[in-house]
Structure formats: structure tokens, C-alpha cells
Design an enzyme around this catalytic site. Structure first.
Site, PDB file in Angstrom:
ATOM      1  N   LEU A   1     -19.514  43.063   6.207  1.00  0.00           N
ATOM      2  CA  LEU A   1     -19.646  42.244   7.665  1.00  0.00           C
ATOM      3  C   LEU A   1     -19.574  43.425   8.566  1.00  0.00           C
ATOM      4  O   LEU A   1     -19.195  44.489   8.332  1.00  0.00           O
ATOM      5  CB  LEU A   1     -18.401  41.362   7.580  1.00  0.00           C
ATOM      6  CG  LEU A   1     -18.160  40.312   6.629  1.00  0.00           C
ATOM      7  CD1 LEU A   1     -16.809  39.503   6.818  1.00  0.00           C
ATOM      8  CD2 LEU A   1     -19.446  39.401   6.887  1.00  0.00           C
ATOM      9  N   SER A   2     -19.976  42.917   9.917  1.00  0.00           N
ATOM     10  CA  SER A   2     -20.082  43.959  10.836  1.00  0.00           C
ATOM     11  C   SER A   2     -18.528  44.548  11.155  1.00  0.00           C
ATOM     12  O   SER A   2     -18.608  45.536  11.874  1.00  0.00           O
ATOM     13  CB  SER A   2     -20.682  43.412  12.171  1.00  0.00           C
ATOM     14  OG  SER A   2     -19.691  42.306  12.792  1.00  0.00           O
ATOM     15  N   CYS A   3     -17.586  43.737  10.843  1.00  0.00           N
ATOM     16  CA  CYS A   3     -16.179  44.482  11.047  1.00  0.00           C
ATOM     17  C   CYS A   3     -15.826  45.533  10.357  1.00  0.00           C
ATOM     18  O   CYS A   3     -14.661  45.846   9.991  1.00  0.00           O
ATOM     19  CB  CYS A   3     -15.098  43.447  11.139  1.00  0.00           C
ATOM     20  SG  CYS A   3     -15.236  42.074   9.887  1.00  0.00           S
ATOM     21  N   ARG A   4     -16.675  45.910   9.164  1.00  0.00           N
ATOM     22  CA  ARG A   4     -16.726  47.065   8.321  1.00  0.00           C
ATOM     23  C   ARG A   4     -15.813  46.746   7.044  1.00  0.00           C
ATOM     24  O   ARG A   4     -15.160  47.569   6.412  1.00  0.00           O
ATOM     25  CB  ARG A   4     -16.075  48.294   8.951  1.00  0.00           C
ATOM     26  CG  ARG A   4     -16.622  48.530  10.156  1.00  0.00           C
ATOM     27  CD  ARG A   4     -17.749  49.769  10.129  1.00  0.00           C
ATOM     28  NE  ARG A   4     -18.502  50.316  11.274  1.00  0.00           N
ATOM     29  CZ  ARG A   4     -19.379  49.634  12.185  1.00  0.00           C
ATOM     30  NH1 ARG A   4     -19.649  48.453  11.592  1.00  0.00           N
ATOM     31  NH2 ARG A   4     -19.833  50.168  13.006  1.00  0.00           N
ATOM     32  N   VAL A   5     -16.135  45.490   6.673  1.00  0.00           N
ATOM     33  CA  VAL A   5     -15.339  45.172   5.418  1.00  0.00           C
ATOM     34  C   VAL A   5     -15.902  43.991   4.816  1.00  0.00           C
ATOM     35  O   VAL A   5     -17.250  43.527   5.156  1.00  0.00           O
ATOM     36  CB  VAL A   5     -13.900  44.476   5.862  1.00  0.00           C
ATOM     37  CG1 VAL A   5     -12.765  45.325   6.449  1.00  0.00           C
ATOM     38  CG2 VAL A   5     -14.218  42.917   6.639  1.00  0.00           C
TER      39      VAL A   5
END
Length: 185
Positions: free
Chosen positions: A160-164
Site C-alpha cells: 500500500l502507498s502507506c508503506r505497509v
């Protein structure tokens, strides 16, 4: 996987793009739909324009992008004129805010007003963070929309773009087109 349709008359798709980072995938979806012979009209929320430009989507669809509910190109209003004779209304990405608007009949932007005016099949491609997707309120809204007859594709699990890693990725354009084909062909 066949991304093209064989019908001689182009199917009309209204592609709604909500304001999330997955809006970049909407450009690829728009391009693939146009290449497959669909007549694509893009409507974006104001938030979507923070992630992707109108010029890109206009070039890919061959039509001007519409953002505002008060647009003099549409004397009867874009929510009336753009909802006519559609074969499908696709929202990709469908953010948590957009899902809530649609589920509860809140018509405070062109995209949500078009949803209320629309009489064609609706396909929603959710995209958001994993914690947002797993919120009880979001899941309730998705169930309301399913109960209203909407078709849902995704979201997918992955980076995901939230880096997870998690569930919340918008489905890939090819998968969305497969679902569109199932609705309109």
C-alpha cells in the site's frame, strides 16, 4: 483474458475517479477501456485532481473531463446529461469517503450526484489503507451498496502507498475491465 468487446456499437462507460493515490491507476484503466472500444467519459472529484491531471485523462478518453456540478457545457446539468444512456458507471478508485457518500445518498459533489441520477449497473473498485478498509463503518457502507445492487471489485492485498502490506489496493485495470465486460456484454 480478453480486454476488448466485440459489439459493434461502443458501450458507454462513465468513469468516476475519487481522490486517492490509486487515481494514477485510473489513467491506465481509462486508456485500456478506450483501446478496447469503449466510449469513456471521465468525471473526477476535486480531490482526484490533486493526484492526477485532467489533461492526461482527456487525452486518454478523447473527451473533456468533468469535475464540477455547475458546468455550462451541460445546459441541463452534468448530473443529468452524463448519466443518460450509460452501459455502466464505474468508480475507480472508490475511496472510503466516496463509499460513504454513495451508501447514504449524500450528493455534495458531481460524482455522488451522478450516482443518484444513474440507472445503469454500478461497479465500485475500493482503494484505501488497510485500517480504513477494515473499519466497521466502511464495511457497513460496502454492504449497503451491495444491497443496493452495486458490484464491488477488490480491494486486493499487497503493498500500500502507506508503506505497509495489507488489504486496500485498488484492483488492477485488467481485473476491473473483466468485471465491466461481465456487466455490459
Amino acid at each position: 483474458m480478453n480486454l476488448t468487446h466485440s459489439d459493434k456499437s461502443p458501450k458507454k462507460i462513465l468513469l468516476g475517479i475519487a481522490g486517492g493515490i490509486a487515481a494514477y491507476k485510473a489513467a491506465d484503466l481509462c486508456s485500456k477501456l478506450a483501446q478496447a472500444g469503449y466510449h469513456v467519459q471521465v468525471v473526477m472529484t476535486q480531490g482526484a485532481s490533486e493526484f492526477i491531471g485532467e489533461a492526461t485523462l482527456a487525452a486518454l478518453s478523447g473527451r473533456p473531463v468533468v469535475i464540477h456540478g455547475f458546468d455550462t457545457r451541460f445546459p441541463l446539468g452534468p448530473h443529468i446529461e452524463l448519466a443518460r444512456d450509460l452501459d455502466a458507471f464505474v468508480v475507480a478508485p472508490a475511496t472510503a469517503a466516496t463509499l460513504a457518500r454513495l451508501a447514504h445518498g449524500l450528493a455534495d459533489d458531481l460524482l455522488s450526484t451522478l450516482y443518484l441520477q444513474n440507472t445503469s449497473p454500478v461497479l465500485l473498485a475500493p482503494a484505501m489503507s488497510d485500517p480504513m478498509w477494515n473499519q466497521a463503518s466502511v464495511q457497513r457502507n460496502v454492504e449497503i451498496l451491495r444491497g443496493d445492487g452495486c458490484h464491488i471489485v477488490g480491494p486486493e492485498k499487497g503493498w500500500l502507498s502507506c508503506r505497509v502490506q495489507g488489504t486496500g489496493r485498488m484492483s488492477e485495470p485488467a481485473k476491473i475491465i473483466t468485471e465491466i465486460n461481465a456487466l455490459v456484454l
